[in-house]
Design a protein around this motif. Structure first.
Motif, PDB file in Angstrom:
ATOM      1  N   THR A   1       0.824  -0.942  -0.048  1.00 26.20           N
ATOM      2  CA  THR A   1       0.209   0.169  -0.153  1.00 26.20           C
ATOM      3  C   THR A   1       1.062   1.395  -0.372  1.00 26.20           C
ATOM      4  O   THR A   1       0.533   2.205  -0.272  1.00 26.20           O
ATOM      5  N   GLY A   2       1.553   0.837   0.246  1.00 22.70           N
ATOM      6  CA  GLY A   2       2.663   2.375   0.451  1.00 22.70           C
ATOM      7  C   GLY A   2       2.688   3.624   1.986  1.00 22.70           C
ATOM      8  O   GLY A   2       3.525   4.369   2.012  1.00 22.70           O
ATOM      9  N   ALA A   3       1.962   3.062   2.383  1.00 24.92           N
ATOM     10  CA  ALA A   3       1.539   3.295   3.996  1.00 24.92           C
ATOM     11  C   ALA A   3       2.493   2.994   4.905  1.00 24.92           C
ATOM     12  O   ALA A   3       3.282   2.438   5.130  1.00 24.92           O
ATOM     13  N   VAL A   4       2.657   4.512   5.826  1.00 27.47           N
ATOM     14  CA  VAL A   4       4.060   4.197   6.955  1.00 27.47           C
ATOM     15  C   VAL A   4       2.808   4.513   7.522  1.00 27.47           C
ATOM     16  O   VAL A   4       2.090   5.442   8.500  1.00 27.47           O
ATOM     17  N   TYR A   5       3.361   3.870   8.820  1.00 27.53           N
ATOM     18  CA  TYR A   5       2.733   3.595  10.551  1.00 27.53           C
ATOM     19  C   TYR A   5       3.112   4.515  11.182  1.00 27.53           C
ATOM     20  O   TYR A   5       4.277   4.487  11.306  1.00 27.53           O
TER      21      TYR A   5
ATOM     22  N   ARG B   1      -4.807  10.502 -10.145  1.00 28.00           N
ATOM     23  CA  ARG B   1      -6.490  11.326  -9.098  1.00 28.00           C
ATOM     24  C   ARG B   1      -6.792  12.261 -10.297  1.00 28.00           C
ATOM     25  O   ARG B   1      -7.805  13.513  -9.877  1.00 28.00           O
ATOM     26  N   ALA B   2      -6.730  11.816 -11.792  1.00 24.96           N
ATOM     27  CA  ALA B   2      -6.863  12.733 -12.903  1.00 24.96           C
ATOM     28  C   ALA B   2      -8.072  12.980 -12.306  1.00 24.96           C
ATOM     29  O   ALA B   2      -9.285  11.681 -11.936  1.00 24.96           O
ATOM     30  N   PRO B   3      -9.225  13.864 -12.735  1.00 26.10           N
ATOM     31  CA  PRO B   3     -10.734  13.793 -13.189  1.00 26.10           C
ATOM     32  C   PRO B   3     -11.199  13.044 -14.033  1.00 26.10           C
ATOM     33  O   PRO B   3     -10.544  12.229 -14.833  1.00 26.10           O
ATOM     34  N   GLY B   4     -12.085  12.469 -13.100  1.00 29.32           N
ATOM     35  CA  GLY B   4     -13.256  11.781 -13.877  1.00 29.32           C
ATOM     36  C   GLY B   4     -12.569   9.930 -14.036  1.00 29.32           C
ATOM     37  O   GLY B   4     -12.518   9.450 -14.445  1.00 29.32           O
ATOM     38  N   LEU B   5     -11.220   9.966 -13.916  1.00 28.92           N
ATOM     39  CA  LEU B   5     -10.645   8.578 -13.150  1.00 28.92           C
ATOM     40  C   LEU B   5     -11.535   7.457 -12.601  1.00 28.92           C
ATOM     41  O   LEU B   5     -11.571   7.904 -11.568  1.00 28.92           O
ATOM     42  N   PRO B   6     -11.646   6.612 -13.050  1.00 30.17           N
ATOM     43  CA  PRO B   6     -12.363   6.026 -12.268  1.00 30.17           C
ATOM     44  C   PRO B   6     -11.757   4.660 -10.809  1.00 30.17           C
ATOM     45  O   PRO B   6     -11.992   3.509 -10.983  1.00 30.17           O
ATOM     46  N   CYS B   7     -11.114   5.767 -10.345  1.00 30.89           N
ATOM     47  CA  CYS B   7     -10.455   5.374  -8.922  1.00 30.89           C
ATOM     48  C   CYS B   7     -10.198   5.895  -7.734  1.00 30.89           C
ATOM     49  O   CYS B   7     -10.440   7.257  -8.359  1.00 30.89           O
ATOM     50  N   ASP B   8      -9.920   5.098  -6.985  1.00 25.59           N
ATOM     51  CA  ASP B   8      -9.436   5.828  -5.787  1.00 25.59           C
ATOM     52  C   ASP B   8      -7.811   5.795  -5.356  1.00 25.59           C
ATOM     53  O   ASP B   8      -7.571   4.922  -5.797  1.00 25.59           O
ATOM     54  N   VAL B   9      -6.920   6.755  -5.090  1.00 24.23           N
ATOM     55  CA  VAL B   9      -5.471   6.499  -5.280  1.00 24.23           C
ATOM     56  C   VAL B   9      -5.569   7.588  -3.221  1.00 24.23           C
ATOM     57  O   VAL B   9      -5.083   8.479  -2.702  1.00 24.23           O
ATOM     58  N   PRO B  10      -5.409   5.969  -1.885  1.00 29.02           N
ATOM     59  CA  PRO B  10      -5.395   6.891  -0.689  1.00 29.02           C
ATOM     60  C   PRO B  10      -3.873   6.942  -0.501  1.00 29.02           C
ATOM     61  O   PRO B  10      -2.985   6.670  -1.445  1.00 29.02           O
ATOM     62  N   GLU B  11      -3.527   7.823   0.532  1.00 34.83           N
ATOM     63  CA  GLU B  11      -1.840   8.453   0.503  1.00 34.83           C
ATOM     64  C   GLU B  11      -1.340   7.776   0.809  1.00 34.83           C
ATOM     65  O   GLU B  11      -1.246   6.434   1.373  1.00 34.83           O
ATOM     66  N   ALA B  12       0.183   7.105   0.364  1.00 30.03           N
ATOM     67  CA  ALA B  12       1.106   6.525   0.406  1.00 30.03           C
ATOM     68  C   ALA B  12       2.314   6.865   0.451  1.00 30.03           C
ATOM     69  O   ALA B  12       2.603   7.722  -0.899  1.00 30.03           O
ATOM     70  N   THR B  13       2.616   7.113   1.860  1.00 33.25           N
ATOM     71  CA  THR B  13       3.969   8.270   1.528  1.00 33.25           C
ATOM     72  C   THR B  13       4.896   7.874   2.201  1.00 33.25           C
ATOM     73  O   THR B  13       6.182   7.827   2.432  1.00 33.25           O
ATOM     74  N   GLY B  14       5.261   6.054   1.780  1.00 33.20           N
ATOM     75  CA  GLY B  14       6.452   5.150   1.542  1.00 33.20           C
ATOM     76  C   GLY B  14       6.460   3.678   0.754  1.00 33.20           C
ATOM     77  O   GLY B  14       5.786   4.479   0.258  1.00 33.20           O
ATOM     78  N   ALA B  15       7.672   3.198   0.811  1.00 35.31           N
ATOM     79  CA  ALA B  15       8.237   2.101  -0.441  1.00 35.31           C
ATOM     80  C   ALA B  15       7.834   3.070  -1.657  1.00 35.31           C
ATOM     81  O   ALA B  15       8.550   4.466  -1.976  1.00 35.31           O
ATOM     82  N   PHE B  16       7.086   1.972  -2.763  1.00 36.54           N
ATOM     83  CA  PHE B  16       7.454   2.576  -3.927  1.00 36.54           C
ATOM     84  C   PHE B  16       6.108   2.313  -4.579  1.00 36.54           C
ATOM     85  O   PHE B  16       6.236   1.746  -5.750  1.00 36.54           O
ATOM     86  N   TYR B  17       5.238   1.938  -3.797  1.00 42.09           N
ATOM     87  CA  TYR B  17       3.859   1.157  -4.099  1.00 42.09           C
ATOM     88  C   TYR B  17       2.733   2.321  -3.846  1.00 42.09           C
ATOM     89  O   TYR B  17       2.791   3.500  -3.405  1.00 42.09           O
ATOM     90  N   LEU B  18       1.713   2.350  -5.182  1.00 41.25           N
ATOM     91  CA  LEU B  18       0.513   2.852  -4.351  1.00 41.25           C
ATOM     92  C   LEU B  18      -0.693   1.920  -4.600  1.00 41.25           C
ATOM     93  O   LEU B  18      -0.610   0.657  -6.031  1.00 41.25           O
ATOM     94  N   PHE B  19      -1.169   1.867  -3.834  1.00 44.49           N
ATOM     95  CA  PHE B  19      -2.466   0.565  -4.251  1.00 44.49           C
ATOM     96  C   PHE B  19      -3.704   1.280  -4.554  1.00 44.49           C
ATOM     97  O   PHE B  19      -4.626   1.961  -3.279  1.00 44.49           O
TER      98      PHE B  19
END
Ligand SMILES: Cc1ncc(COP(=O)(O)O)c(C=O)c1O
Length: 390
Positions: A173-177, A304-322
């Motif tokens: 996820t790229g999340a940092v705890y 996160r561009a308008p109109g894209l059918p997806c959400d991108v939660p905040e990811a401030t670590g590693a090199f991944y987006l989920f």
């Protein structure tokens, strides 16, 4: 007669080779799938490898726990950078990569039927290792932002639970705890008499305000904390197969039995290269960080561009987006579609035990900026063109 064991039959099939095959069948496909960095080892590590072999002892078995000079260098690094005072209550064991460190530690602490709690989405090889060990992975949901749900973890503990596994910065996820959450998990494990296994493979890859924290540095943590590290990402040494684990001293006999049986010791030439890399130190991975941080920003903006059918939660670590895709499609089917029709590869969320829904892991560690821009362009075009997106 040949039949695989029932234990292995229930282990998920590794997804990366499947995706690699689809990529190979699609000329020009760009991979946003690989969990590796674009750079290789420091020159000092390569020079150490070239020097290796002159001494006859270079060709004999080494100590199970690793070359003394490397173990000593890691003790120093852990004290200086992670605040983990290894001796005398814990010890470092060098292994052939952090995956093997995890499996070895797991075999040392679980009996068949025991439970291991994995906040989901999890790193798939952790889940697979739990099943291979004959234990039961207990998946616990994370929050909408992929942060730990401490109450859910506490509720999942039963008399069979042996460990809670956390990974921060997180794959996939790229999340940092935050420190407070890792302290809470560590305290929970101490109070409930179970282990806290914490994977720090991405310790240097921090892009935001939440700093890296090692729960092994907590005062009373050493008897129940297992901290896992890797040189694969930090030093661009994935093929060299060197990782290490800090284990409580009380586990040494068990870990020694497993490692002596499965590996004996990590490859000596790779350990010498690792020693040279660790001596170069954190400045090496940190020099590559600004490029990755910029790449992350442009990836997040594009997704996160308008109109894209997806959400991108905040990811401030590693090199991944989920990425959560607003689609009814099965994530593996979507990945095949994206490779074959749009020439871009990502990894399906299903491999990471993602919650119900369609998730994709996007990795930006391995690419040069131009290829990354082209890759993300293909991905966004593919998502926009999705049939039935909502
Ligand atoms: C969280 C995590 N731990 C461990 C590993 C594997 O590390 P190693 O190459 O040292 O086995 C990976 C690789 O992707 C990872 O993402």
């Amino acid at each position: 007669m040949s039949r695989e064991s029932r234990r292995l039959a229930s282990v998920q099939t590794p997804v990366i080779p499947v995706i690699s095959r689809w990529i190979a069948e699609t000329p020009g496909a760009i991979s946003l799938g690989q969990g590796v960095v674009s750079y290789g080892p420091p020159p000092e590590a390569l020079a150490a490898a070239r020097r290796f072999g002159a001494d006859p002892s270079d060709h004999r078995y080494g100590p199970v726990e690793g070359l003394p000079a490397l173990v000593e260098a890691l003790d120093l690094k852990l004290a200086r950078e992670n605040g983990i005072v290894v001796r005398p209550r814990s010890r470092v064991v060098v292994t052939a990569g952090s995956n093997l460190a995890f499996a070895t530690a797991l075999l040392a602490i679980t009996d068949p039927g025991d439970e291991v709690i994995l906040p989901a989405p999890y790193y798939f090889n952790h889940e697979m290792a739990v099943v291979i060990a004959g234990a039961r992975p207990v998946s616990v949901p994370t929050t909408q932002e992929y942060q730990l749900d401490l109450d859910a973890i506490a509720r999942a503990i039963t008399p069979r639970t042996r460990a809670v596994v956390t990974v921060s910065p997180n794959n996939p996820t790229g999340a940092v705890y935050p420190e407070a959450d890792l302290r809470a998990v560590n305290a929970l494990c101490r109070v409930r008499g179970i282990f806290h296994m914490h994977d720090e493979a991405y310790e240097y890859f921090i892009h935001g305000a939440t700093p890296h924290f090692s729960p092994g540095s907590i005062d009373d943590a050493s008897p129940h904390t297992i901290s896992l590290f890797s040189l694969s990402k930090a030093y661009g040494m994935a093929s060299w197969r060197i990782g290490y684990v800090v284990i409580p001293e009380s586990l040494w006999h068990a870990v020694n039995k497993v490692q002596d049986t499965l590996l004996i010791c990590a490859t000596a030439v790779a350990q010498e290269a690792a020693l040279a890399a660790v001596k170069v130190g954190a400045s090496y991975p940190r020099a590559h960080l600004p490029r990755l941080t910029r790449m992350r920003a442009s990836m997040v903006d594009a997704l996160r561009a308008p109109g894209l059918p997806c959400d991108v939660p905040e990811a401030t670590g590693a090199f991944y987006l989920f990425v959560r895709v607003h689609s009814e499609m099965d994530s593996l089917a979507l990945v095949e579609h994206l490779i074959r029709e749009h020439g871009v590869a990502v990894v399906p969320g299903s491999a990471f035990g993602a919650p119900a829904g369609c998730y994709l892991r996007v990795s930006y560690g391995a690419l040069d900026p131009d290829t990354a821009v082209e890759g993300i362009g293909r991905l966004t075009r593919g998502l926009r063109a999705l049939p039935g997106s909502q």
